[in-house]
Motif scaffolding. Structure first.
Motif: not given
Ligand SMILES: [Cu+2]
Length: 142
Positions: A95, A128, A124
């Motif tokens: 992340h 992800c 982030c």
């Molecule tokens: Cu992330």
């Protein structure tokens, strides 16, 4: 005055003048000795300052867990001027954290000085998944 008396007074005069010359030489040396002492006193102060600088250097370390899709904790409180090192523990996939307002970003470590008062959102760093955009937290500097 006899011849002998003249010689004696001349010798006494020379000794007297010589003594004054000797004393003034000694006086001339005294400030030098004093300067040497000052130089010796200065050193411990400089060493002390270096030690204090060394003490100021280590940043406060903050550990943050990053996961799909959030951070724990998701708020960091800081004092203006404080050095902070954030250690990011990516618990599932990579992340990271980026704080665009401060122009900093990192996948595992974020080290900076909180020199601006305010609230700065972080996000982030790496795509992800579906909740990526929702991953955020806040740095509050007072
Ligand atoms: Cu992330």
């Amino acid at each position: 005055m006899t011849k002998n008396q003249k010689i004696i007074s001349a010798v006494v005069g020379i000794i007297f003048i010589g003594g004054i010359a000797f004393l003034s030489l000694l006086k001339g040396n005294i400030p030098k000795t004093a300067n040497t002492n000052l130089a010796l006193e200065k050193k411990p102060v400089e060493v002390q300052q270096e030690v204090q600088k060394g003490k100021e250097q280590p940043p406060r370390e903050v550990s943050i867990k990053a996961f799909r899709f959030g951070y724990e904790p998701n708020v960091i409180n800081a004092t203006k001027g404080e050095k902070i090192k954030i250690n990011i523990e990516n618990t599932d996939v990579l992340h990271g954290m980026r704080i665009p307002d401060l122009g900093i970003s990192g996948n595992e470590v974020l080290e900076f000085t909180a020199d601006q008062v305010g609230e700065f959102s972080w996000y982030c760093t790496n795509m992800c998944g579906e909740g990526h955009r929702a991953m955020q937290g806040k740095l509050i500097v007072k």
